[in-house]
Design a protein around this motif. Structure first.
Motif, PDB file in Angstrom:
ATOM      1  N   LEU A  68       0.813  -1.216   0.000  1.00 34.69           N
ATOM      2  CA  LEU A  68       0.000   0.000   0.000  1.00 34.69           C
ATOM      3  C   LEU A  68       0.847   1.266   0.000  1.00 34.69           C
ATOM      4  O   LEU A  68       0.437   2.297  -0.556  1.00 34.69           O
ATOM      5  CB  LEU A  68      -0.950   0.007   1.198  1.00 34.69           C
ATOM      6  CG  LEU A  68      -2.116  -0.988   1.135  1.00 34.69           C
ATOM      7  CD1 LEU A  68      -2.973  -0.879   2.383  1.00 34.69           C
ATOM      8  CD2 LEU A  68      -2.967  -0.750  -0.114  1.00 34.69           C
ATOM      9  N   THR A  69       2.029   1.206   0.594  1.00 37.38           N
ATOM     10  CA  THR A  69       2.928   2.362   0.551  1.00 37.38           C
ATOM     11  C   THR A  69       3.291   2.695  -0.887  1.00 37.38           C
ATOM     12  O   THR A  69       3.267   3.868  -1.309  1.00 37.38           O
ATOM     13  CB  THR A  69       4.197   2.070   1.365  1.00 37.38           C
ATOM     14  OG1 THR A  69       3.841   1.887   2.738  1.00 37.38           O
ATOM     15  CG2 THR A  69       5.184   3.229   1.264  1.00 37.38           C
TER      16      THR A  69
ATOM     17  N   PHE B 244       2.174   6.002  -5.834  1.00 38.98           N
ATOM     18  CA  PHE B 244       1.790   6.066  -7.250  1.00 38.98           C
ATOM     19  C   PHE B 244       0.524   6.909  -7.408  1.00 38.98           C
ATOM     20  O   PHE B 244       0.421   7.745  -8.311  1.00 38.98           O
ATOM     21  CB  PHE B 244       1.566   4.646  -7.782  1.00 38.98           C
ATOM     22  CG  PHE B 244       1.035   4.597  -9.191  1.00 38.98           C
ATOM     23  CD1 PHE B 244       1.885   4.742 -10.274  1.00 38.98           C
ATOM     24  CD2 PHE B 244      -0.322   4.393  -9.429  1.00 38.98           C
ATOM     25  CE1 PHE B 244       1.393   4.689 -11.577  1.00 38.98           C
ATOM     26  CE2 PHE B 244      -0.824   4.342 -10.724  1.00 38.98           C
ATOM     27  CZ  PHE B 244       0.041   4.486 -11.790  1.00 38.98           C
ATOM     28  N   ARG B 245      -0.445   6.685  -6.533  1.00 39.92           N
ATOM     29  CA  ARG B 245      -1.712   7.423  -6.593  1.00 39.92           C
ATOM     30  C   ARG B 245      -1.477   8.924  -6.458  1.00 39.92           C
ATOM     31  O   ARG B 245      -2.083   9.733  -7.164  1.00 39.92           O
ATOM     32  CB  ARG B 245      -2.646   6.930  -5.488  1.00 39.92           C
ATOM     33  CG  ARG B 245      -4.054   7.509  -5.524  1.00 39.92           C
ATOM     34  CD  ARG B 245      -4.871   6.921  -4.379  1.00 39.92           C
ATOM     35  NE  ARG B 245      -6.271   7.317  -4.425  1.00 39.92           N
ATOM     36  CZ  ARG B 245      -6.768   8.442  -3.949  1.00 39.92           C
ATOM     37  NH1 ARG B 245      -5.944   9.320  -3.345  1.00 39.92           N
ATOM     38  NH2 ARG B 245      -8.056   8.712  -4.031  1.00 39.92           N
ATOM     39  N   LYS B 246      -0.583   9.307  -5.549  1.00 38.01           N
ATOM     40  CA  LYS B 246      -0.283  10.721  -5.343  1.00 38.01           C
ATOM     41  C   LYS B 246       0.323  11.342  -6.596  1.00 38.01           C
ATOM     42  O   LYS B 246      -0.042  12.452  -7.009  1.00 38.01           O
ATOM     43  CB  LYS B 246       0.678  10.883  -4.167  1.00 38.01           C
ATOM     44  CG  LYS B 246       1.014  12.319  -3.836  1.00 38.01           C
ATOM     45  CD  LYS B 246       1.951  12.420  -2.642  1.00 38.01           C
ATOM     46  CE  LYS B 246       2.300  13.867  -2.320  1.00 38.01           C
ATOM     47  NZ  LYS B 246       3.238  13.960  -1.167  1.00 38.01           N
ATOM     48  N   ASP B 247       1.240  10.609  -7.245  1.00 38.44           N
ATOM     49  CA  ASP B 247       1.862  11.108  -8.478  1.00 38.44           C
ATOM     50  C   ASP B 247       0.835  11.249  -9.596  1.00 38.44           C
ATOM     51  O   ASP B 247       0.852  12.221 -10.362  1.00 38.44           O
ATOM     52  CB  ASP B 247       2.991  10.183  -8.914  1.00 38.44           C
ATOM     53  CG  ASP B 247       4.191  10.235  -7.973  1.00 38.44           C
ATOM     54  OD1 ASP B 247       4.304  11.214  -7.213  1.00 38.44           O
ATOM     55  OD2 ASP B 247       5.000   9.287  -8.000  1.00 38.44           O
ATOM     56  N   GLU B 248      -0.054  10.263  -9.699  1.00 37.32           N
ATOM     57  CA  GLU B 248      -1.062  10.298 -10.756  1.00 37.32           C
ATOM     58  C   GLU B 248      -2.054  11.439 -10.550  1.00 37.32           C
ATOM     59  O   GLU B 248      -2.500  12.064 -11.511  1.00 37.32           O
ATOM     60  CB  GLU B 248      -1.810   8.960 -10.818  1.00 37.32           C
ATOM     61  CG  GLU B 248      -1.003   7.806 -11.370  1.00 37.32           C
ATOM     62  CD  GLU B 248      -0.595   8.043 -12.818  1.00 37.32           C
ATOM     63  OE1 GLU B 248      -1.473   8.302 -13.663  1.00 37.32           O
ATOM     64  OE2 GLU B 248       0.621   7.971 -13.102  1.00 37.32           O
ATOM     65  N   LYS B 249      -2.378  11.711  -9.311  1.00 41.42           N
ATOM     66  CA  LYS B 249      -3.368  12.747  -9.004  1.00 41.42           C
ATOM     67  C   LYS B 249      -2.949  14.102  -9.560  1.00 41.42           C
ATOM     68  O   LYS B 249      -3.781  14.922  -9.950  1.00 41.42           O
ATOM     69  CB  LYS B 249      -3.555  12.826  -7.491  1.00 41.42           C
ATOM     70  CG  LYS B 249      -4.817  13.531  -7.049  1.00 41.42           C
ATOM     71  CD  LYS B 249      -5.022  13.395  -5.544  1.00 41.42           C
ATOM     72  CE  LYS B 249      -6.292  14.088  -5.099  1.00 41.42           C
ATOM     73  NZ  LYS B 249      -6.491  13.959  -3.640  1.00 41.42           N
TER      74      LYS B 249
ATOM     75  N   ILE C  15      -4.086   7.870 -14.203  1.00 38.62           N
ATOM     76  CA  ILE C  15      -4.638   6.544 -13.934  1.00 38.62           C
ATOM     77  C   ILE C  15      -5.210   6.612 -12.522  1.00 38.62           C
ATOM     78  O   ILE C  15      -4.483   6.862 -11.563  1.00 38.62           O
ATOM     79  CB  ILE C  15      -3.555   5.451 -14.011  1.00 38.62           C
ATOM     80  CG1 ILE C  15      -2.957   5.380 -15.416  1.00 38.62           C
ATOM     81  CG2 ILE C  15      -4.128   4.097 -13.606  1.00 38.62           C
ATOM     82  CD1 ILE C  15      -1.788   4.405 -15.529  1.00 38.62           C
ATOM     83  N   SER C  16      -6.514   6.440 -12.393  1.00 38.39           N
ATOM     84  CA  SER C  16      -7.103   6.506 -11.048  1.00 38.39           C
ATOM     85  C   SER C  16      -7.027   5.130 -10.400  1.00 38.39           C
ATOM     86  O   SER C  16      -7.328   4.112 -11.029  1.00 38.39           O
ATOM     87  CB  SER C  16      -8.546   6.995 -11.107  1.00 38.39           C
ATOM     88  OG  SER C  16      -9.387   6.030 -11.679  1.00 38.39           O
ATOM     89  N   VAL C  17      -6.574   5.102  -9.145  1.00 39.77           N
ATOM     90  CA  VAL C  17      -6.450   3.846  -8.402  1.00 39.77           C
ATOM     91  C   VAL C  17      -7.000   4.067  -6.996  1.00 39.77           C
ATOM     92  O   VAL C  17      -6.656   5.043  -6.326  1.00 39.77           O
ATOM     93  CB  VAL C  17      -4.976   3.369  -8.332  1.00 39.77           C
ATOM     94  CG1 VAL C  17      -4.491   2.906  -9.693  1.00 39.77           C
ATOM     95  CG2 VAL C  17      -4.048   4.456  -7.813  1.00 39.77           C
TER      96      VAL C  17
END
Length: 391
Positions: free
Chosen positions: A222-223, A228-233, A240-242
């Protein structure tokens, strides 16, 4: 003239509320009342009516307005009959009563998503016929089943059928998301992929600080996932939404489980590198420890795009909106819709709802649409339908 317009507005609002009062809600939707409602509508408008079932109890309703040149490829105006479930206790107004408040807001499940759109199509046709207008191309107004569960037994089957081929659709409009002060139109949507990750480790008594537990591997995975989610946002529409949506594992407080299972909702824009995304997830699994693995989710075929370059239907749509002096923005839809099945069948398709100044409450409690917004959309389609059907 003003009295005639007011009468048409009243008819539209009454039909909108009548449609919203049909609880075509998942799970186990019964579409019979929707079909009866639309059959009566077609008689009122004096346009043809057909029902096709590619799957039992999953009707595709088609109301057709004959064009002056019916041999030309037709125009399809699509919406869906089904709505998502409700938790009634969370609603200020009952979700299938279609109450109107003092501000003119009609509260009901489906008010935005997307029964309003079907009514706007049909009420625009009523007004155009009252002016003795006939389109050049035949216009099919379609009402699909099961869009809210992926359209697998609805539009996905229908576009493969002989019934659909007989419609000879050259261009389609489907649902979109309301804008604030501008129209948002969608020529593509993100591809939804469920990702399931298993984290296996040592189990034991809850009092022990043993190594190599499933929980530690969940933490490591999860880390990486949320970094990755923060970078994509930060990428905006191209992200890419995750999102982690389900966590499973454990049987009792004092027992360290030997496995946790994580389920993620992921959505990839058409510009994404699907192969690289899949390889990245596998890399996170490897780096999180032995026994961390991903269920096979097959090939990631990204959703098709409607090309706007030299697209005569798009140019006619765009020109009409520009003449209305409403800003227009082309986007990629974050959610999924039946448009993906139409594009997959080779039909040039745009997602669009003419709902200005409307906070998006689709799938949320207290969903509503203002009657002025409903009427504005009807008036907009009175311009848009002739534009695209006369191409």
């Amino acid at each position: 003239m003003q009295d005639a317009t007011k009468k048409l507005d009243t008819i539209a609002i009454e039909n909108f509320r009548k449609y919203l009062r049909i609880p075509s809600v998942h799970p186990n939707v019964n579409y019979d009342d929707c079909v009866s409602f639309l059959r009566d509508y077609s008689k009122d408008l004096e346009i043809s009516f057909n029902v096709y079932e590619c799957q039992v109890k999953k009707p595709m309703v088609v109301l057709s307005w004959l064009g002056k040149e019916p041999n030309l490829p037709s125009v399809m105006l699509n919406s869906h009959m089904d709505v998502v479930p409700v938790i009634e206790s969370n609603w200020v107004h009952k979700p299938f009563d279609a109450d109107i408040d003092e501000n003119g807001n009609v509260y009901a499940r489906g008010a935005q998503d997307v029964k309003s759109l079907g009514i706007q199509y049909l009420e625009a046709i009523r007004r155009l016929k009252a002016e003795y207008y006939q389109p050049r191309r035949t216009v099919h107004v379609t009402f699909a089943p099961d869009e809210e569960v992926g359209g697998v037994l609805g539009m996905k089957l229908f576009v493969k059928s002989e019934h659909f081929r007989d419609l000879d659709v050259g261009f389609a409009l489907d649902e979109g998301i309301p804008g604030e002060t501008e129209y948002w139109v969608y020529n593509a949507e993100k591809t939804t992929k469920r990702v399931v990750v298993h984290c296996e480790g040592q189990g034991g008594h809850g009092s022990l600080l043993i190594d190599d537990t499933a929980g530690e591997k969940v933490s490591r995975f999860l880390t990486k996932f949320y970094a990755f989610r923060k970078d994509e946002k930060a990428k905006g529409d191209d992200a890419i939404s995750v999102n982690l949506t389900i966590m499973q594992g454990g049987v009792q407080n004092n027992v360290i489980p030997s496995e946790f299972v994580l389920t993620f909702d992921t959505r990839l824009p058409p510009t994404a590198d699907a192969k690289a995304f899949k390889e990245k997830i596998n890399q996170w699994c490897d780096e999180s420890g032995d026994g961390v693995w991903i269920e096979d989710f097959g090939d990631l075929a990204l959703a098709p795009i409607t090309n706007l370059d030299n697209n005569l239907f798009w140019l006619a749509f765009k020109k009409t909106v520009e003449e209305m002096k409403i800003p227009l923005k082309v986007l990629v839809l974050n959610a999924s819709s039946d448009a993906v099945h139409l594009r997959g069948a080779g039909v040039s398709t745009l997602g669009f709802c003419p709902h200005l100044n409307t906070p998006n409450r689709a799938h949320r409690d207290n969903e509503y649409l203002n009657i002025d917004v409903l009427i504005h959309g009807i008036e907009a389609f009175c311009k848009i339908i002739p534009a695209i059907s006369n191409v």
